[in-house]
Design a protein around this motif. Structure first.
Motif, PDB file in Angstrom:
ATOM      1  N   GLY A  79       0.465  -0.569   0.234  1.00  0.00           N
ATOM      2  CA  GLY A  79      -0.149  -0.397  -0.202  1.00  0.00           C
ATOM      3  C   GLY A  79       0.545   1.298   0.285  1.00  0.00           C
ATOM      4  N   GLY A  80       2.458   0.919   0.359  1.00  0.00           N
ATOM      5  CA  GLY A  80       3.230   2.105  -0.119  1.00  0.00           C
ATOM      6  C   GLY A  80       2.955   3.012   0.886  1.00  0.00           C
ATOM      7  N   GLU A  81       2.324   2.336   2.687  1.00  0.00           N
ATOM      8  CA  GLU A  81       1.803   3.664   3.504  1.00  0.00           C
ATOM      9  C   GLU A  81       3.593   3.675   4.785  1.00  0.00           C
ATOM     10  OE1 GLU A  81      -0.462   1.109   3.084  1.00  0.00           O
ATOM     11  OE2 GLU A  81      -1.871   2.978   2.551  1.00  0.00           O
ATOM     12  N   MET A  82       3.791   5.034   4.880  1.00  0.00           N
ATOM     13  CA  MET A  82       4.927   4.947   5.527  1.00  0.00           C
ATOM     14  C   MET A  82       4.820   6.077   6.799  1.00  0.00           C
ATOM     15  SD  MET A  82       8.769   6.864   4.557  1.00  0.00           S
ATOM     16  CE  MET A  82       9.769   7.345   6.064  1.00  0.00           C
ATOM     17  N   ASN A  83       5.040   5.037   8.125  1.00  0.00           N
ATOM     18  CA  ASN A  83       4.948   5.758   9.737  1.00  0.00           C
ATOM     19  C   ASN A  83       5.995   6.659   9.781  1.00  0.00           C
ATOM     20  OD1 ASN A  83       2.585   4.108  10.402  1.00  0.00           O
ATOM     21  ND2 ASN A  83       3.370   2.769  10.853  1.00  0.00           N
ATOM     22  N   ALA A  84       5.344   7.622  10.076  1.00  0.00           N
ATOM     23  CA  ALA A  84       6.895   8.257  10.920  1.00  0.00           C
ATOM     24  C   ALA A  84       5.544   9.663  11.727  1.00  0.00           C
ATOM     25  CB  ALA A  84       7.436   9.482   9.580  1.00  0.00           C
ATOM     26  N   ALA A  85       6.898  10.225  12.925  1.00  0.00           N
ATOM     27  CA  ALA A  85       5.718  10.796  14.012  1.00  0.00           C
ATOM     28  C   ALA A  85       5.997  12.603  13.331  1.00  0.00           C
ATOM     29  CB  ALA A  85       6.517  10.768  15.267  1.00  0.00           C
ATOM     30  N   ASN A  86       4.969  13.320  14.082  1.00  0.00           N
ATOM     31  CA  ASN A  86       5.354  14.804  13.910  1.00  0.00           C
ATOM     32  C   ASN A  86       5.398  15.070  12.385  1.00  0.00           C
ATOM     33  OD1 ASN A  86       5.024  15.070  16.089  1.00  0.00           O
ATOM     34  ND2 ASN A  86       6.879  14.673  16.589  1.00  0.00           N
ATOM     35  N   ILE A 142      -3.002  15.951  15.019  1.00  0.00           N
ATOM     36  CA  ILE A 142      -2.527  14.909  15.209  1.00  0.00           C
ATOM     37  C   ILE A 142      -1.900  15.091  16.517  1.00  0.00           C
ATOM     38  CG2 ILE A 142      -1.984  12.600  15.403  1.00  0.00           C
ATOM     39  CD1 ILE A 142      -4.082  12.597  13.104  1.00  0.00           C
ATOM     40  N   GLU A 143      -1.636  14.893  17.456  1.00  0.00           N
ATOM     41  CA  GLU A 143      -0.625  15.215  18.542  1.00  0.00           C
ATOM     42  C   GLU A 143       0.096  13.744  17.943  1.00  0.00           C
ATOM     43  OE1 GLU A 143       0.537  16.623  22.397  1.00  0.00           O
ATOM     44  OE2 GLU A 143      -0.956  17.900  21.655  1.00  0.00           O
ATOM     45  N   ASP A 144       1.236  13.607  18.013  1.00  0.00           N
ATOM     46  CA  ASP A 144       1.949  12.439  18.313  1.00  0.00           C
ATOM     47  C   ASP A 144       4.034  12.677  18.790  1.00  0.00           C
ATOM     48  OD1 ASP A 144       2.725   9.447  17.833  1.00  0.00           O
ATOM     49  OD2 ASP A 144       3.424  10.195  15.347  1.00  0.00           O
ATOM     50  N   SER A 145       4.308  11.535  19.197  1.00  0.00           N
ATOM     51  CA  SER A 145       5.597  11.671  19.373  1.00  0.00           C
ATOM     52  C   SER A 145       6.766  10.827  19.508  1.00  0.00           C
ATOM     53  CB  SER A 145       6.211  12.087  21.230  1.00  0.00           C
ATOM     54  OG  SER A 145       5.531  10.869  21.083  1.00  0.00           O
ATOM     55  N   THR A 146       8.174  11.242  19.004  1.00  0.00           N
ATOM     56  CA  THR A 146       9.351   9.858  18.934  1.00  0.00           C
ATOM     57  C   THR A 146       8.636   8.426  19.815  1.00  0.00           C
ATOM     58  OG1 THR A 146      10.779  11.513  17.956  1.00  0.00           O
ATOM     59  CG2 THR A 146      11.769   9.310  18.118  1.00  0.00           C
ATOM     60  N   GLU A 147       9.046   8.909  21.327  1.00  0.00           N
ATOM     61  CA  GLU A 147       8.685   8.249  22.234  1.00  0.00           C
ATOM     62  C   GLU A 147       7.233   7.387  21.795  1.00  0.00           C
ATOM     63  OE1 GLU A 147      10.952   7.224  23.691  1.00  0.00           O
ATOM     64  OE2 GLU A 147      11.531   9.807  22.991  1.00  0.00           O
ATOM     65  N   LEU A 148       6.057   8.336  21.538  1.00  0.00           N
ATOM     66  CA  LEU A 148       5.209   6.898  21.491  1.00  0.00           C
ATOM     67  C   LEU A 148       5.236   6.275  20.026  1.00  0.00           C
ATOM     68  CD1 LEU A 148       2.166   6.287  23.124  1.00  0.00           C
ATOM     69  CD2 LEU A 148       1.237   8.136  21.356  1.00  0.00           C
ATOM     70  N   PHE A 149       5.940   6.430  19.153  1.00  0.00           N
ATOM     71  CA  PHE A 149       6.200   5.420  17.982  1.00  0.00           C
ATOM     72  C   PHE A 149       7.136   4.795  18.040  1.00  0.00           C
ATOM     73  CE2 PHE A 149       7.956   5.558  13.699  1.00  0.00           C
ATOM     74  CZ  PHE A 149       7.553   4.654  12.617  1.00  0.00           C
ATOM     75  N   ILE A 150       8.098   4.468  19.300  1.00  0.00           N
ATOM     76  CA  ILE A 150       9.083   3.460  19.447  1.00  0.00           C
ATOM     77  C   ILE A 150       8.173   2.648  20.783  1.00  0.00           C
ATOM     78  CG2 ILE A 150      10.905   3.269  21.374  1.00  0.00           C
ATOM     79  CD1 ILE A 150      12.132   5.977  20.401  1.00  0.00           C
ATOM     80  N   GLU A 151       7.205   3.437  21.193  1.00  0.00           N
ATOM     81  CA  GLU A 151       6.114   2.439  22.772  1.00  0.00           C
ATOM     82  C   GLU A 151       5.311   1.346  21.577  1.00  0.00           C
ATOM     83  OE1 GLU A 151       3.583   3.618  25.549  1.00  0.00           O
ATOM     84  OE2 GLU A 151       4.811   4.685  25.575  1.00  0.00           O
ATOM     85  N   ASP A 152       4.412   1.846  20.900  1.00  0.00           N
ATOM     86  CA  ASP A 152       3.505   1.333  19.883  1.00  0.00           C
ATOM     87  C   ASP A 152       4.257   0.058  19.060  1.00  0.00           C
ATOM     88  OD1 ASP A 152       2.204   3.020  20.802  1.00  0.00           O
ATOM     89  OD2 ASP A 152       1.469   4.144  18.730  1.00  0.00           O
ATOM     90  N   THR A 153       5.908   0.561  18.527  1.00  0.00           N
ATOM     91  CA  THR A 153       6.466  -0.320  17.769  1.00  0.00           C
ATOM     92  C   THR A 153       7.508  -1.441  18.030  1.00  0.00           C
ATOM     93  OG1 THR A 153       7.340   0.896  16.220  1.00  0.00           O
ATOM     94  CG2 THR A 153       8.331  -0.407  15.942  1.00  0.00           C
TER      95      THR A 153
END
Ligand code: ADP
Length: 455
Positions: free
Chosen positions: A47-54, A63-74
């Motif tokens: 699908g080509g979708e790519m995750n990144a925070a902020n 949408i509020e996001d953070s690097t830490e939350l991305f790490i935690e989820d992964t």
């Protein structure tokens, strides 16, 4: 025949292209080898979708996001088996990698829509125009041509060449015309050959559960060549038994359904009895196991026009839609009764399920499966109903790399001259890769590998 370059890259998918562009940008002479007649690998057909925070799109949407939350989820999504330091490198560099794709490679991402794949706390997956990897690969290839990088298709890397000290100094490949070509690498070799989802024997070798009973969503070139070649020069392997199925694929071909991405905007899953059985935004492994536990080992995905108008998957993936309709695997019905009858589901049972969904949509709380984004009202037709099975999709295991993408041996020491990035590596995703993290992984680490190998 013999050819010499600074950097030799194996595999023209997202990781290989990104590595090639960065190595060239750093001043190296580069060759990109691809064994298939055409480029793209799993990256192209995804699908080509790519995750990144902020990202800029998260900012547009508030949408509020953070690097830490991305790490935690992964990490959590992979049952905390992924390497936290490496996941941090991914999360800290994915945003710059996405901006690089947008600004340098000229990839068009949707400005006002993000996906929230299963296991993510917020919407953070950028969506390329057309909702497939074609936009990524088309633009990466165009950029590659503009930079004058040599690309050799129909050229299969077969062996890594080492000197007496064990340093990797080149690649032996089977060329387009049948002969062997030796590619000497002055600076380094980068393995970006993808996973082994299309290699049933290799799947069985590492996890007998994933035998012939599963079809695969994967590109035919993903046969684990890079893993075998690196192992022969002493590379350590990790996490090889972790193989992911994608829950919603064609029961006829095993191909991933992108039309079914309506699931991320509220489509539900039901079994032959018309009952829901899982939270539709659960992890892929949980949904896949859930489907296999139902009568017949399949499920139906159901959504209505209102959900379809948000996700627009039928319009976006018109060819896939028409193929599924032709094969009798997807049906558009004016009424719920008609939708149920097409697949011989008891209409009253399905109506009862939808009544509950509508009730939970209204109250905002899914009392049955706690749908994290909240269910949508589905009282109005027309409806789409699609039959689906899980299919092998991603191999989480592979080579062990460090922060600079050097390939490590069994003692944890870098093998000089050898780098790797993308699905061929095994340290990021743990037991289960979250949606949108494969492209983030391939592009982010592909860039690092290119920069490092060119040094
Ligand atoms: P990633 O997402 O890690 O970039 P992809 O699956 O998108 O992985 O791309 C991997 C590419 O590598 C595919 O196009 C595949 O055909 C190619 N490939 C695999 N094995 C070899 C090999 N032995 N020699 C050359 N190319 C290879």
């Amino acid at each position: 025949a013999e050819q010499t370059y600074d950097v030799v890259i194996i595999g023209a998918g997202g990781a290989g292209f990104s590595a090639a562009l960065e190595a060239k940008q750093a001043g190296a002479s580069v060759v990109l080898l691809e064994k298939m007649p055409s480029v793209g690998g799993n990256t192209l057909i995804s699908g080509g979708e790519m995750n990144a925070a902020n990202t800029w799109v998260q900012k547009n949407l508030g949408i509020e996001d953070s690097t830490e939350l991305f790490i935690e989820d992964t990490l959590k999504g992979g049952d905390n088996v992924g390497d936290p330091e490496m996941v941090r490198v991914l999360a800290e560099n994915a945003t710059a990698a996405a901006e690089w794709l947008k600004d340098e490679v000229k990839v068009n991402f949707l400005k006002d829509h993000l996906f929230q794949f299963g296991g993510h706390s917020v919407k953070r997956a950028l969506i390329p125009e057309g909702h497939t990897g074609a936009e990524l690969i088309t633009k990466l290839k165009k950029h590659l041509d503009e930079m004058g990088i040599d690309l050799k298709t129909n050229t299969k890397a077969e062996k890594l060449l080492t000197d007496d000290s064990g340093k990797v100094i080149g690649v032996e490949a089977a060329g387009a015309n049948g002969g062997t070509i030796t590619f000497h690498a002055n600076k380094g070799v980068i393995i970006a050959s993808g996973g082994f989802g299309s290699n049933v024997e290799m799947r069985k070798q590492y996890n007998p559960e994933y035998d012939e009973k599963y079809m695969t969503t994967d590109a035919p070139g993903t046969t684990g060549d890079g893993i075998v070649m690196a192992e022969a020069v002493g590379a350590a392997l990790t996490n090889m038994e972790s193989i992911q199925t994608y829950p919603v694929c064609s029961p006829k071909t095993g191909v991933i359904s992108l039309v079914a991405d309506s699931r991320f905007d509220g489509a539900i899953l039901v079994n032959q009895s018309g009952q829901r059985f899982v939270e539709e935004l659960e992890r892929r492994d949980v949904i896949s196991k859930g489907i296999l536990a139902q009568e017949g080992g399949y499920a139906y995905q159901l959504w209505n026009q209102e959900i379809g108008d948000i996700s627009k998957t039928v319009e976006t993936h018109k060819d896939e839609y028409e193929m599924l309709v032709k094969d009798g695997l997807l049906y558009k019905a004016d009424t719920l009764k008609e939708a149920a009858e097409f697949f011989k589901i008891d209409p009253e049972a399905l109506q009862a399920t939808i009544d509950r969904v509508n009730k939970f949509a209204k109250s905002g709380k899914d009392e049955d499966f706690n749908h994290r984004a909240g269910l949508k009202d589905m009282s109005k037709g027309p409806y789409y109903i699609q039959k689906a099975v899980p299919s092998v999709h991603h191999t989480m295991g592979g080579l062990v790399i460090n922060k600079t993408t050097e390939v490590l041996n069994e003692q944890g020491q870098p093998i000089p001259g050898l780098f790797a990035a993308g699905e061929v590596t095994g340290v990021i995703h743990g037991k289960n890769r979250l949606g949108g993290n494969a492209i983030a992984d391939a592009i982010t680490f592909g860039r690092i590998a290119g920069q490092q190998a060119a040094k």
